[in-house]
Design a protein around this motif. Structure first.
Motif, PDB file in Angstrom:
ATOM      1  N   LYS A   1      -9.125  -6.748  -3.299  1.00 42.49           N
ATOM      2  CA  LYS A   1      -9.780  -4.896  -3.428  1.00 42.49           C
ATOM      3  C   LYS A   1      -8.001  -4.657  -3.435  1.00 42.49           C
ATOM      4  N   LEU A   2      -7.532  -4.571  -2.769  1.00 41.56           N
ATOM      5  CA  LEU A   2      -6.263  -4.486  -3.627  1.00 41.56           C
ATOM      6  C   LEU A   2      -5.499  -4.049  -4.495  1.00 41.56           C
ATOM      7  N   SER A   3      -5.526  -5.660  -5.000  1.00 38.53           N
ATOM      8  CA  SER A   3      -5.188  -5.932  -7.183  1.00 38.53           C
ATOM      9  C   SER A   3      -6.001  -4.565  -8.196  1.00 38.53           C
ATOM     10  N   VAL A   4      -7.503  -4.521  -7.738  1.00 43.01           N
ATOM     11  CA  VAL A   4      -8.138  -3.319  -8.000  1.00 43.01           C
ATOM     12  C   VAL A   4      -7.912  -2.080  -7.902  1.00 43.01           C
ATOM     13  N   ASP A   5      -6.851  -1.646  -6.450  1.00 43.53           N
ATOM     14  CA  ASP A   5      -5.572  -0.494  -6.449  1.00 43.53           C
ATOM     15  C   ASP A   5      -5.298  -0.707  -7.200  1.00 43.53           C
ATOM     16  N   VAL A   6      -4.052  -1.244  -7.011  1.00 42.94           N
ATOM     17  CA  VAL A   6      -2.874  -1.674  -7.966  1.00 42.94           C
ATOM     18  C   VAL A   6      -3.097  -1.348  -9.415  1.00 42.94           C
ATOM     19  N   SER A   7      -4.130  -2.010  -9.545  1.00 42.76           N
ATOM     20  CA  SER A   7      -4.537  -1.626 -11.163  1.00 42.76           C
ATOM     21  C   SER A   7      -4.497  -0.903 -11.777  1.00 42.76           C
ATOM     22  N   GLN A   8      -5.460   0.355 -10.378  1.00 37.65           N
ATOM     23  CA  GLN A   8      -5.646   1.786 -10.990  1.00 37.65           C
ATOM     24  C   GLN A   8      -4.247   2.701 -10.778  1.00 37.65           C
ATOM     25  N   ALA A   9      -3.863   2.420 -10.168  1.00 37.55           N
ATOM     26  CA  ALA A   9      -2.244   3.376  -9.488  1.00 37.55           C
ATOM     27  C   ALA A   9      -1.197   3.163 -11.135  1.00 37.55           C
TER      28      ALA A   9
ATOM     29  N   GLU B   1       2.372   7.654  -8.784  1.00 42.16           N
ATOM     30  CA  GLU B   1       1.393   8.645  -9.555  1.00 42.16           C
ATOM     31  C   GLU B   1       3.027  10.363  -8.823  1.00 42.16           C
TER      32      GLU B   1
ATOM     33  N   LYS C   1       0.669  -1.595   0.076  1.00 45.61           N
ATOM     34  CA  LYS C   1       0.057  -0.175   0.094  1.00 45.61           C
ATOM     35  C   LYS C   1       0.693   1.412   0.133  1.00 45.61           C
TER      36      LYS C   1
ATOM     37  N   LEU D   1       2.573   2.411  -3.533  1.00 48.58           N
ATOM     38  CA  LEU D   1       1.637   2.886  -4.784  1.00 48.58           C
ATOM     39  C   LEU D   1       1.868   4.499  -5.551  1.00 48.58           C
TER      40      LEU D   1
END
Length: 596
Positions: A98-106, A43, A36, A39
């Motif tokens: 859920k974290l996997s989705v965050d990773v993909s978005q990042a 940015e 986390k 990530l």
């Protein structure tokens, strides 16, 4: 193994050791927190991916993050598979998801940003010394670029994404939820409800009238829905045509093969070479008729047992030994790796309460692969062990030889290693079998794999090709058209010696794979490539073994077709399929000899 044990009662030596991924829950939690924290680094790179240095940083971050999320997810999911009722691991799997989705978005900006560069700039990146480790990734991006649209168009296509799922979703609902089959009379005179699962069992029944009743009941049910299902399948074809035209591909077939960079010839070669081998299939149908002792062979006789069930009791310990003996031709290095898998906590062996059914091989880069089994003491389970260890050792070899990115092999290659193991094991069993009954049982088991995996899947692949070609030429696809195309293919593939029952014209309506277009050919090419490998290994010895181990170590470091060709199996030619067909022909000859 009589009663099904609780997970806590299973002997540790029959369980996989997931501690090789994370020592304990605390280690998993720490890795989750660390990921986390990584990530926000993404940015910092946004909007800056126009130099080799920045692109290298982005790729390195992608690799670090992807490896970590893979390990977190695989560990949680495998624990959940041990006992699907365990709430702790259900929650952990959800957390990883859920974290996997965050990773993909990042990281979602990386590919579009690099693709927004001009061709000249992309060429510079390809030549940059600091990006040589990522050369294949960049090459792939450049190849995809021709079919990427403007940002606004891509955004619009993303919105259409949900709509494009509709044909498959509707077919799934109709097929799995709404379609109700009638009751039929089984061999004991009982009235039983026909279901998808029972249909397969009924087709394998030694009682012919039961097979016929099930066959007619299933296809009359589909025939009543033919207009709806034809509309659904046609909508799927139209969706494919929409995407191929918008993304500027010459055809749907070429669009479907583009991802794996498979030339169209590979697809058409498969169909042409199988056409040339149809006389062997027709011989097998004649032999089936003779073995079943029937005047006419019908479509509902294709899955009927040809020999009485030969009981092969094989314990797990025996299965391990026989598989190792069968894989002897692959040499010492392969066998040492196989024994490592047997003895170092890779395999989860027996069924227990709540355990996921079936079998698979899975894992995360950086630790060894894992295999889930639900072993029963029979021939099928022994072949499953050989198959899954083929996958596991493919991953083991490629992971040890290559970086994370290059080690990931395609689905086009995935089934080759697993099926090569099965082919070598079958050859070994046939050579050492002295009991004619056992030999016949093995031969029919193997011949049916050729029939279902090569001939049947190629027939499906040809049906898809004809249906799409007709649509692309602006021709109609009424339910009658679909049924006629499908019926004619059945006549062609099964030959004169068989009664092709009219009911089979509706089979196209029950094949879910037709909604994942141009996919099934991979079963036939994978099986053919594996049969070709095993034949070369058995006939040539060491040079073929070296090429094969080279194939296992190549992962996804080049295009699938090149990796296979380097190893001696050139799928752009008819040769591997012809080699597989010569193995099939030998099987039929042996069966004919035994029935004289």
């Amino acid at each position: 193994m009589q009663e099904v044990l609780k997970r806590s009662e299973v002997a540790p030596e029959h369980c996989w050791n997931l501690n090789d991924m994370f020592a304990d829950q605390q280690a998993w939690d720490q890795a989750y927190t660390d990921l986390k924290a990584m990530l926000p680094e993404a940015e910092q790179l946004k909007g800056k991916l126009n130099t080799a240095e920045a692109v290298k940083q982005a790729f390195e971050l992608e690799d670090r993050v992807s490896m970590q999320i893979e390990r977190l997810y695989v560990y949680a999911h495998m624990h959940q598979d041990e006992d699907t009722t365990n709430p702790t691991y259900q929650a952990l799997t959800q957390k990883a998801k859920k974290l996997s989705v965050d990773v993909s978005q990042a990281l979602s900006f990386v590919t579009p940003e690099i693709l927004s560069l001009s061709d000249a700039e992309l060429e510079q990146l390809l030549e940059a010394p600091e990006l040589q480790a990522y050369r294949f990734t960049l090459q792939e991006m450049k190849r995809e670029k021709a079919h990427i649209l403007t940002e606004a168009e891509e955004a619009l296509l993303a919105q259409v994404g949900n709509l494009s799922q509709a044909p498959q979703t509707i077919f799934g609902m109709l097929n799995n939820a709404d379609l109700k089959f009638p009751n039929i009379i089984d061999e004991h005179g009982n009235e039983v409800e026909l279901t998808h699962g029972r249909y397969v069992q009924f087709l394998e029944s030694p009682h012919r009238e039961v097979r016929e009743r099930a066959f007619k009941a299933v296809y009359s049910t589909y025939a009543r829905q033919k207009n709806t299902i034809a509309a659904t399948l046609t909508a799927n074809v139209n969706k494919n045509m929409f995407y191929s035209r918008v993304r500027k591909y010459p055809s749907v077939l070429e669009m479907s093969l583009y991802g794996d960079n498979i030339p169209k010839d590979v697809y058409t070669n498969l169909i042409d070479t199988i056409h040339e081998s149809l006389p062997i299939m027709h011989r097998y149908m004649e032999l089936r008729k003779k073995l079943l002792g029937v005047d006419e062979l019908h479509m509902y006789d294709l899955f009927a047992p040809l020999v009485e069930e030969f009981n092969m009791d094989i314990t797990y310990e025996q299965a391990k030994q026989i598989v190792a003996d069968g894989l002897q031709p692959l040499g010492e290095d392969y066998l040492n790796s196989l024994n490592k898998g047997y003895n170092e906590g890779w395999i989860d062996v027996y069924e227990n309460e709540g355990k996921r059914t079936g079998a698979y091989s899975w894992g995360a880069y950086g630790t060894h692969p894992y295999v889930l089994l639900n072993h029963k003491d029979n021939l099928n389970s022994m072949f499953t062990l050989a198959h899954e260890m083929g996958h596991a050792l493919h991953s083991y070899y490629s992971d040890n030889a290559l970086s994370y990115r290059d080690a990931q092999y395609t689905i086009f290659l995935a089934e080759v290693a697993s099926t090569t193991n099965e082919a070598l094991l079958m050859d070994y069993l046939l050579k050492k079998s002295t009991d004619p009954k056992e030999k016949m049982y093995l031969l029919t088991y193997y011949a049916d794999q050729f029939r279902t995996t090569v001939f049947r899947q190629t027939m499906f692949a040809e049906f898809e090709m004809i249906v799409h070609a007709r649509s692309e030429a602006g021709e109609s696809l009424t339910p009658q058209d679909l049924s006629q195309i499908y019926y004619d293919l059945n006549v062609k593939y099964h030959g004169e010696g068989m009664v092709v029952d009219q009911d089979i014209e509706m089979e196209w309506a029950r094949i879910p794979h037709f909604y994942n277009s141009f996919y099934v050919y991979k079963y036939a090419t994978g099986f053919s490539a594996a049969t070709s490998f095993s034949k070369q290994i058995l006939e040539e010895g060491q040079p073929a073994v070296d090429r094969y181990l080279g194939f296992l170590q190549s992962g996804g470091s080049d295009y699938s077709i090149n990796i296979l060709a380097k190893a001696g199996v050139d799928m752009s030619t008819p040769e591997p399929i012809r080699e597989a067909m010569s193995v099939f022909e030998n099987l039929i000859s042996e069966m004919e000899q035994l029935t004289k």
